[in-house]
Design an enzyme around this catalytic site. Structure first.
Site, PDB file in Angstrom:
ATOM      1  CB  THR A  23       1.303   0.572   4.787  1.00 53.14           C
ATOM      2  OG1 THR A  23       1.493  -0.010   3.434  1.00 53.14           O
ATOM      3  CG2 THR A  23       2.410   0.363   5.735  1.00 53.14           C
ATOM      4  CD  GLU A  24      -4.808  -0.693   3.372  1.00 56.29           C
ATOM      5  OE1 GLU A  24      -4.043  -0.705   4.625  1.00 56.29           O
ATOM      6  OE2 GLU A  24      -6.107  -1.748   3.757  1.00 56.29           O
ATOM      7  CG  PHE A  26       1.130  -2.149  16.732  1.00 56.02           C
ATOM      8  CD1 PHE A  26       0.179  -2.859  17.519  1.00 56.02           C
ATOM      9  CD2 PHE A  26       1.990  -3.244  16.147  1.00 56.02           C
ATOM     10  CE1 PHE A  26       0.914  -3.672  18.060  1.00 56.02           C
ATOM     11  CE2 PHE A  26       2.889  -4.013  17.465  1.00 56.02           C
ATOM     12  CZ  PHE A  26       1.882  -3.602  18.199  1.00 56.02           C
ATOM     13  CG  ASP A  84      -5.859 -11.896   3.245  1.00 53.18           C
ATOM     14  OD1 ASP A  84      -4.692 -12.992   2.039  1.00 53.18           O
ATOM     15  OD2 ASP A  84      -5.256 -11.299   3.541  1.00 53.18           O
ATOM     16  CD  GLU A  85      -9.367  -9.232   3.721  1.00 52.38           C
ATOM     17  OE1 GLU A  85      -9.454  -8.189   4.886  1.00 52.38           O
ATOM     18  OE2 GLU A  85      -7.855  -8.420   3.355  1.00 52.38           O
ATOM     19  CD1 TRP A  91      -6.538 -13.030   8.922  1.00 53.43           C
ATOM     20  CD2 TRP A  91      -6.786 -11.296   9.409  1.00 53.43           C
ATOM     21  NE1 TRP A  91      -7.260 -13.171   7.763  1.00 53.43           N
ATOM     22  CE2 TRP A  91      -7.873 -11.487   8.636  1.00 53.43           C
ATOM     23  CE3 TRP A  91      -7.501 -10.036   9.746  1.00 53.43           C
ATOM     24  CZ2 TRP A  91      -8.528 -10.895   7.681  1.00 53.43           C
ATOM     25  CZ3 TRP A  91      -8.023  -9.125   8.851  1.00 53.43           C
ATOM     26  CH2 TRP A  91      -9.461  -9.774   7.654  1.00 53.43           C
ATOM     27  CG  HIS A 111      -5.340  -9.205  -0.535  1.00 48.41           C
ATOM     28  ND1 HIS A 111      -5.549  -8.378  -0.193  1.00 48.41           N
ATOM     29  CD2 HIS A 111      -5.808 -10.066  -0.073  1.00 48.41           C
ATOM     30  CE1 HIS A 111      -5.836  -8.054   0.770  1.00 48.41           C
ATOM     31  NE2 HIS A 111      -6.660  -9.562   0.611  1.00 48.41           N
ATOM     32  CG  ASP A 171      -2.879  -6.695  -0.821  1.00 50.70           C
ATOM     33  OD1 ASP A 171      -3.674  -6.711  -1.400  1.00 50.70           O
ATOM     34  OD2 ASP A 171      -2.483  -7.395   0.377  1.00 50.70           O
ATOM     35  NE  ARG A 216      -3.438  -3.256   0.547  1.00 53.40           N
ATOM     36  CZ  ARG A 216      -3.705  -4.123   1.099  1.00 53.40           C
ATOM     37  NH1 ARG A 216      -2.923  -4.694   2.554  1.00 53.40           N
ATOM     38  NH2 ARG A 216      -4.530  -5.155   1.288  1.00 53.40           N
TER      39      ARG A 216
HETATM   40  C1  ACM Z   1      -5.679  -9.324   6.713  1.00 54.89           C
HETATM   41  O1  ACM Z   1      -5.229  -8.937   7.402  1.00 54.89           O
HETATM   42  N1  ACM Z   1      -6.074  -9.437   5.643  1.00 54.89           N
HETATM   43  C2  ACM Z   1      -4.310  -9.966   6.808  1.00 54.89           C
END
Ligand code: ACM
Ligand code: ZN
Length: 540
Positions: free
Chosen positions: A476-477, A432, A333-334, A406, A270, A200, A171
């Protein structure tokens, strides 16, 4: 904590006054809290310009340990010890290997008037002893003529073997110098895994020789959305990637500090940046853009295309050659299933595999399970182990797959109960940079990290053994530069490192908060950006 009362006044470090690092005497009120600290009133060790560091070993790792220790001492006190030569009539710091220490990362630190002896089971153990000595020293402005190091006996070893921190460089890109600084921060906190999120939707950041367009096209986005997907864009091109040479140098820099880099190629979701470079790997064939907004893109790798598996295998071949890590992270993920539902090739693959919708799992979800299993085989064939985010538990991956939980602490419980090695990294505690959770400021933000127990309720002793560690994450968005990254990390990373290193019975928030002030001296020395509001709240 040992409270023996022998000849001298032997006290636990918990009873020493905090903050005395500002004087010219060392104290052992450090983070993470060591296992056992006995301090006596016997004659102390005097560190001065005549002090030498001697290595009782010919190994290069140990020689490098000595050089690192000399530079830490110089940075902290202004005194530069001589490395390698035993000075006549001067007190000496001796670094040795002691195979009788049973934890590979364990060490003993013995200090008396004549010597400081750091013995580790391995060179890594010696390094952690070095970190303890370094953090015990007072941070002196200018040059100290000498520093008094109290007579002490310290025995220490970590609670968990996987002590990680994750950094997303997709990001927003983080330069190689900043990555080195980040690695230094991890070393200061006894962290031994750097989980490097290299790809990503918003940018592909690792050079892959066989697919040059991944970086030529995939590392650059035309512009970036302003704020939280406001529909407004900044109009500024953004990009960056690491060459393989730069990656090799960083892998070595980390290894010299006993940090293994766990690379992540996030798939099958991603992946929009990769699709921008190689649109034939997507279900629709594109065209695609490197994504300019935040969130989760529906454009994912086409699981029904044989070229996709070949692409993944080729990429992993180069990744494995660059990173010696036992673990290779492949995301999982996602991954939205919108494209797969519409794609002829994905549907043909589903038919070929005989997948059907079943209770709780659509056929497309099972296609992802199949996909991740194929990737696991590729990784296993190269002698490595697959690690992924907890969505991989939507299928039934083989037990050698490690799971980073996560989505919540429960994900780690699920993984441990299913027999997987697992790392706890819940968004609610260890992310964080998560904007929602960052609204918590001051001491509660520390508590939220510090009080998370990796052995969650409901795990049997055998299942607890599957919990191999804990990891903090920076996404890091909203973290546009390394200074913001430091501010997100510090001092919560100190709280995390105590969860990772220190035994459960020894964790104590009040004690931690005082010792945290001591490590802040080093943050200031290194000009690191940290949350001063927490310090102010502790001092109130
Ligand atoms: C995640 O935060 N998508 C691993
Ligand atoms: Zn497809």
């Amino acid at each position: 904590m040992n409270l023996k009362l022998l000849t001298g006044a032997i006290v636990s470090s918990a009873f020493l006054l905090p903050g005395s690092a500002s004087g010219q005497t060392a104290d052992f009120n450090i983070v993470p809290q060591p296992l056992q600290v006995d301090v006596t009133n016997d004659a102390p060790f005097i560190l001065n310009g005549k002090t030498s560091i001697v290595v009782a070993s010919k190994s290069n790792d140990m020689k490098r340990n000595a050089t690192l220790l000399a530079s830490y001492i110089e940075q902290t006190t202004g005194v530069r010890p001589v490395v390698g030569k035993q000075a006549k009539n001067a007190a000496t710091i001796v670094l040795t290997i002691d195979k009788s220490i049973d934890n590979a990362e364990g060490y003993k630190l013995d200090i008396d008037a004549k010597s400081v002896r750091i013995a580790g089971a391995t060179a890594a153990g010696v390094f952690y002893g070095i970190q303890t000595l370094r953090k015990s020293l007072p941070v002196v402005s200018g040059k100290a003529s000498q520093v008094t190091v109290p007579c002490a006996h310290i025995v220490d070893a970590p609670r968990f073997s996987y002590r990680g921190t994750h950094l997303d460089v997709s990001r927003h890109f983080v330069s190689t110098d900043e990555i080195r600084q980040f690695i230094d921060i991890l070393a200061l906190h006894n962290i031994n895994r750097f989980h490097w999120h290299l790809t990503d939707d918003q940018g592909w950041r690792i050079e892959i020789k066989k697919y040059p367009l991944l970086t030529k096209i995939g590392s650059k986005r035309t512009q970036t959305v302003i704020g939280h997907n406001t529909g407004k864009y900044d109009g500024k091109p953004y990009g960056g990637f690491y060459t393989q040479k730069e990656i090799r140098d960083i892998v070595k820099y980390a290894a010299d500090r006993y940090i293994t880099i766990v690379p992540e190629i996030d798939l099958p979701g991603h992946m929009q940046a990769a699709l921008a470079a190689y649109p034939e790997l997507g279900c629709t064939g594109g065209p695609y853009k490197v994504w300019e907004m935040w969130g989760v893109s529906d454009n994912v790798l086409c699981a029904g295309n044989d070229k996709t598996m070949k692409f993944v295998d080729d990429v992993l071949k180069e990744v494995v050659a660059l990173f010696p890590s036992k673990y290779i992270h492949v995301g999982g993920d996602e991954c939205p299933k919108e494209r797969w539902k519409e794609c002829e090739r994905c549907q043909a693959k589903i038919a070929e595999l005989g997948l059907k919708d079943i209770e709780g799992h659509s056929k497309e979800e099972q296609l992802q399970t199949w996909f991740m299993d194929e990737v696991a085989k590729q990784i296993r064939a190269r002698g490595r182990k697959m690690i992924g985010w907890d969505e991989i538990l939507e299928g039934t991956p083989s037990k050698d797959v490690t799971v980073i939980g996560w989505t919540s602490p429960k994900a780690t419980v699920r993984a441990a109960k299913a027999g997987h090695p697992t790392v706890i990294a819940p968004i609610q505690h260890f992310y964080f940079s998560n904007v929602g959770l960052n609204k918590i400021t001051g001491i509660p933000s520390i508590e939220r990290v510090y009080n998370l127990e990796p052995y969650q309720d409901g795990l049997t002793p055998a299942e607890q053994q599957n919990v191999i560690g804990a990891e903090g994450c920076i996404w890091t968005e909203w973290v546009k530069d390394a200074k913001k990254m430091e501010w997100e990390l510090l001092p919560r990373l100190a709280a995390l490192c105590e969860v990772q290193w220190t035994q459960k019975e020894q964790r104590n928030l009040d004690s931690f908060l005082q010792r945290m002030l001591h490590i802040h001296d080093i943050y200031r020395l290194k000009n690191l950006n940290y949350k001063e509001d927490i310090e102010a709240a502790v001092k109130k």
